[in-house]
Design a protein around this motif. Structure first.
Motif, PDB file in Angstrom:
ATOM      1  N   ASP A  61       9.125 -23.399  -8.809  1.00 30.81           N
ATOM      2  CA  ASP A  61       9.730 -24.104  -9.927  1.00 30.81           C
ATOM      3  C   ASP A  61      10.804 -23.174 -10.516  1.00 30.81           C
ATOM      4  N   ASN A  62      12.034 -23.669 -10.626  1.00 30.20           N
ATOM      5  CA  ASN A  62      13.138 -22.782 -11.024  1.00 30.20           C
ATOM      6  C   ASN A  62      13.239 -22.578 -12.535  1.00 30.20           C
ATOM      7  N   THR A  63      12.150 -22.241 -13.159  1.00 31.30           N
ATOM      8  CA  THR A  63      12.221 -21.981 -14.596  1.00 31.30           C
ATOM      9  C   THR A  63      11.567 -20.640 -14.868  1.00 31.30           C
ATOM     10  N   VAL A  64      11.879 -20.089 -16.015  1.00 34.42           N
ATOM     11  CA  VAL A  64      11.282 -18.813 -16.370  1.00 34.42           C
ATOM     12  C   VAL A  64       9.881 -19.061 -16.915  1.00 34.42           C
ATOM     13  N   ASN A  65       8.939 -18.357 -16.317  1.00 33.23           N
ATOM     14  CA  ASN A  65       7.567 -18.465 -16.770  1.00 33.23           C
ATOM     15  C   ASN A  65       7.344 -17.447 -17.895  1.00 33.23           C
ATOM     16  N   ILE A  66       6.945 -17.945 -19.047  1.00 35.59           N
ATOM     17  CA  ILE A  66       6.831 -17.061 -20.207  1.00 35.59           C
ATOM     18  C   ILE A  66       5.792 -15.962 -19.959  1.00 35.59           C
ATOM     19  N   GLU A  67       4.751 -16.282 -19.172  1.00 41.93           N
ATOM     20  CA  GLU A  67       3.764 -15.233 -18.843  1.00 41.93           C
ATOM     21  C   GLU A  67       4.437 -14.076 -18.122  1.00 41.93           C
ATOM     22  N   ASP A  68       5.408 -14.424 -17.269  1.00 38.75           N
ATOM     23  CA  ASP A  68       6.134 -13.376 -16.548  1.00 38.75           C
ATOM     24  C   ASP A  68       6.861 -12.473 -17.543  1.00 38.75           C
ATOM     25  N   VAL A  69       7.435 -13.094 -18.577  1.00 36.09           N
ATOM     26  CA  VAL A  69       8.160 -12.310 -19.584  1.00 36.09           C
ATOM     27  C   VAL A  69       7.197 -11.356 -20.258  1.00 36.09           C
ATOM     28  N   GLU A  70       6.006 -11.867 -20.592  1.00 35.07           N
ATOM     29  CA  GLU A  70       5.050 -11.032 -21.311  1.00 35.07           C
ATOM     30  C   GLU A  70       4.453  -9.934 -20.447  1.00 35.07           C
ATOM     31  N   ASN A  71       4.427 -10.165 -19.140  1.00 34.11           N
ATOM     32  CA  ASN A  71       3.797  -9.190 -18.252  1.00 34.11           C
ATOM     33  C   ASN A  71       4.767  -8.152 -17.707  1.00 34.11           C
ATOM     34  N   LEU A  72       5.975  -8.143 -18.267  1.00 36.52           N
ATOM     35  CA  LEU A  72       6.939  -7.163 -17.759  1.00 36.52           C
ATOM     36  C   LEU A  72       6.474  -5.758 -18.057  1.00 36.52           C
ATOM     37  N   PRO A  73       6.870  -4.811 -17.155  1.00 34.24           N
ATOM     38  CA  PRO A  73       6.449  -3.439 -17.392  1.00 34.24           C
ATOM     39  C   PRO A  73       7.091  -2.891 -18.686  1.00 34.24           C
ATOM     40  N   SER A  95       0.817  -1.221   0.000  1.00 29.94           N
ATOM     41  CA  SER A  95       0.000   0.000   0.000  1.00 29.94           C
ATOM     42  C   SER A  95       0.853   1.275   0.000  1.00 29.94           C
ATOM     43  N   SER A  96       2.108   1.183   0.413  1.00 32.25           N
ATOM     44  CA  SER A  96       2.953   2.388   0.460  1.00 32.25           C
ATOM     45  C   SER A  96       3.730   2.636  -0.830  1.00 32.25           C
ATOM     46  N   PHE A  97       3.987   1.574  -1.603  1.00 33.06           N
ATOM     47  CA  PHE A  97       4.806   1.727  -2.808  1.00 33.06           C
ATOM     48  C   PHE A  97       4.063   1.156  -4.009  1.00 33.06           C
ATOM     49  N   GLN A  98       3.433   2.061  -4.731  1.00 34.33           N
ATOM     50  CA  GLN A  98       2.635   1.635  -5.886  1.00 34.33           C
ATOM     51  C   GLN A  98       3.520   0.951  -6.931  1.00 34.33           C
ATOM     52  N   GLY A  99       3.047  -0.184  -7.434  1.00 33.25           N
ATOM     53  CA  GLY A  99       3.757  -0.868  -8.516  1.00 33.25           C
ATOM     54  C   GLY A  99       4.968  -1.659  -8.071  1.00 33.25           C
ATOM     55  N   VAL A 100       5.151  -1.827  -6.758  1.00 32.46           N
ATOM     56  CA  VAL A 100       6.325  -2.578  -6.301  1.00 32.46           C
ATOM     57  C   VAL A 100       6.231  -4.034  -6.776  1.00 32.46           C
ATOM     58  N   GLN A 101       7.335  -4.539  -7.290  1.00 34.60           N
ATOM     59  CA  GLN A 101       7.359  -5.926  -7.748  1.00 34.60           C
ATOM     60  C   GLN A 101       7.983  -6.783  -6.661  1.00 34.60           C
ATOM     61  N   ARG A 102       7.189  -7.721  -6.132  1.00 34.13           N
ATOM     62  CA  ARG A 102       7.627  -8.472  -4.954  1.00 34.13           C
ATOM     63  C   ARG A 102       8.306  -9.784  -5.326  1.00 34.13           C
ATOM     64  N   ILE A 103       9.423 -10.061  -4.678  1.00 30.35           N
ATOM     65  CA  ILE A 103      10.150 -11.304  -4.933  1.00 30.35           C
ATOM     66  C   ILE A 103      10.460 -11.951  -3.588  1.00 30.35           C
ATOM     67  N   ALA A 104      10.180 -13.252  -3.496  1.00 36.31           N
ATOM     68  CA  ALA A 104      10.459 -13.992  -2.259  1.00 36.31           C
ATOM     69  C   ALA A 104      11.622 -14.945  -2.547  1.00 36.31           C
ATOM     70  N   PRO A 105      12.860 -14.552  -2.219  1.00 35.73           N
ATOM     71  CA  PRO A 105      14.023 -15.340  -2.641  1.00 35.73           C
ATOM     72  C   PRO A 105      14.077 -16.761  -2.093  1.00 35.73           C
ATOM     73  N   PHE A 106      13.383 -17.021  -0.974  1.00 37.53           N
ATOM     74  CA  PHE A 106      13.503 -18.350  -0.379  1.00 37.53           C
ATOM     75  C   PHE A 106      12.221 -19.181  -0.454  1.00 37.53           C
ATOM     76  N   THR A 107      11.204 -18.674  -1.136  1.00 33.58           N
ATOM     77  CA  THR A 107       9.968 -19.452  -1.235  1.00 33.58           C
ATOM     78  C   THR A 107      10.140 -20.511  -2.311  1.00 33.58           C
ATOM     79  N   PRO A 108       9.812 -21.783  -1.998  1.00 36.78           N
ATOM     80  CA  PRO A 108      10.009 -22.815  -3.019  1.00 36.78           C
ATOM     81  C   PRO A 108       9.152 -22.546  -4.253  1.00 36.78           C
TER      82      PRO A 108
END
Ligand code: DP6
Length: 343
Positions: A331-343, A316-329
């Motif tokens: 699948d270690n592959t690139v999700n193509i949807e993620d590529v398409e949804n990049l800003p 709520s304090s930082f609009q558009g913040v992209q959150r990453i959880a470095p230790f959450t299990p």
């Protein structure tokens, strides 16, 4: 030793015939205690050790095949041979050709939000080295892979691993003792928030800024002493999961790196008004008891450091913040949807 001699030394007589293709993923990483300054530019040997956190499944997925000409394909589009990215990748591949005729097609999918100032070269070179290892079936140890990745880009030596990673500066002239290793600590609640404040090209690239700083900043010697201290203290804070100390040290280290840039001649200033405004917002939140800290690299954008329990306040304090959880299990592959949804 030059780069080619280091490669020959590491590969030795392992070069057997390559298979059809080599495939690999490598995560991007963010330094908490920064690498800022080289003692050898050819081999990307650092003046100091550094410590980073890898960004889990945000990184580069690379496929390498033998072909009739050198080709670089990034996120589905062929990149021009004149492009600096292509030229850097091809110069790196030159180190690994078995004969003069050998050519490669390098296909990379990256889901790193490049605009957020997360070094894409680190994941890119690490994934390329891992893909070469797969293609030629070298079966190299992680330490050797880390050294090879460093030859592409210094910070890439840390992207061979996930989690917290330390890059030992080493002191050998040939750099064989300058490689990264993972720390054992896992900190499941730790989160990284990427804030894209500007996606405009930088006035000066990090490589040139780093060189200028080493050559001209009167603060440089003080910086190297501070890094030594910060790296040791950060390891303790991580080990003890002391978030306040962890955040304070990471923030202080990033600010000190920028201080060396400000005192370079001519000075380097990556900050824009929004950078300063965001820093003040972070400090105001801390005054109110919200545990949030930041780090920054060679650019105007900000990376937030916070714990899972603070997530709602961060969103709520930082609009558009992209959150990453470095230790959450995940699948270690690139999700193509993620590529398409990049800003
Ligand atoms: C500010 O690894 O991109 O991100 O070795 O010249 O390729 P080269 O530099 P690079 O520099 C990274 C600098 C930094 C700090 C860090 O990642 O430690």
């Amino acid at each position: 030793m030059n780069r080619q001699e280091v490669v020959t030394h590491i590969i030795g007589d392992r070069n057997i015939s390559p298979r059809d293709k080599g495939v690999a993923f490598a995560p991007s990483n963010i330094a908490l205690c920064k690498y800022w300054g080289k003692r050898d530019e050819e081999l990307n040997l650092p003046v100091t050790s550094s410590l980073s956190i890898s960004l889990k499944n945000y990184g580069a997925q690379t496929e390498l095949q033998l072909s009739d000409e050198d080709r670089v394909v990034l996120n589905g589009k062929r990149v021009s041979p004149d492009d600096s990215f292509t030229q850097r990748a091809i110069r790196f591949l030159d180190l690994f050709r078995l004969d003069e005729q050998m050519r490669f097609t390098l296909t990379t999918q990256s889901n790193i939000p490049i605009a957020a100032g997360v070094a894409s070269s680190a994941a890119g070179f690490a994934a390329l080295v891992l893909a070469l290892n797969d293609l030629f079936q070298w079966d190299l140890a992680s330490k050797e892979l880390s050294i090879l990745a460093r030859l592409g880009s210094g910070s890439a030596c840390r992207s061979i691993y996930s989690g917290f990673v330390q890059w030992h500066a080493g002191c050998a002239k040939d750099g064989m003792d300058s490689y990264a290793e993972p720390l054992e600590s896992v900190w499941s609640g730790l989160q990284v928030g990427l804030l894209t404040l500007s996606d405009r090209p930088k006035s000066i690239g990090s490589r040139a800024a780093m060189k200028r700083t080493v050559q001209t900043s009167v603060f440089y010697d003080i910086w190297t002493a501070k890094v030594k201290d910060d790296c040791a203290q950060l390891q303790n804070a991580i080990h003890q999961k002391d978030f306040e100390r962890f955040g304070t040290l990471s923030e202080s280290n990033a600010l000190a790196m920028h201080a060396t840039m400000l005192t370079a001649c001519p000075p380097v200033l990556y900050w824009i008004p929004q950078t300063l405004e965001t820093i003040h917002r972070i400090w105001a939140l801390r005054e109110q008891g919200v545990d949030v800290y930041f780090t920054m690299d060679a650019g105007p954008n900000i990376k937030l450091l916070y714990l899972k329990e603070t997530e709602q306040t961060i969103v709520s304090s930082f609009q558009g913040v992209q959150r990453i959880a470095p230790f959450t299990p995940t699948d270690n592959t690139v999700n193509i949807e993620d590529v398409e949804n990049l800003p």
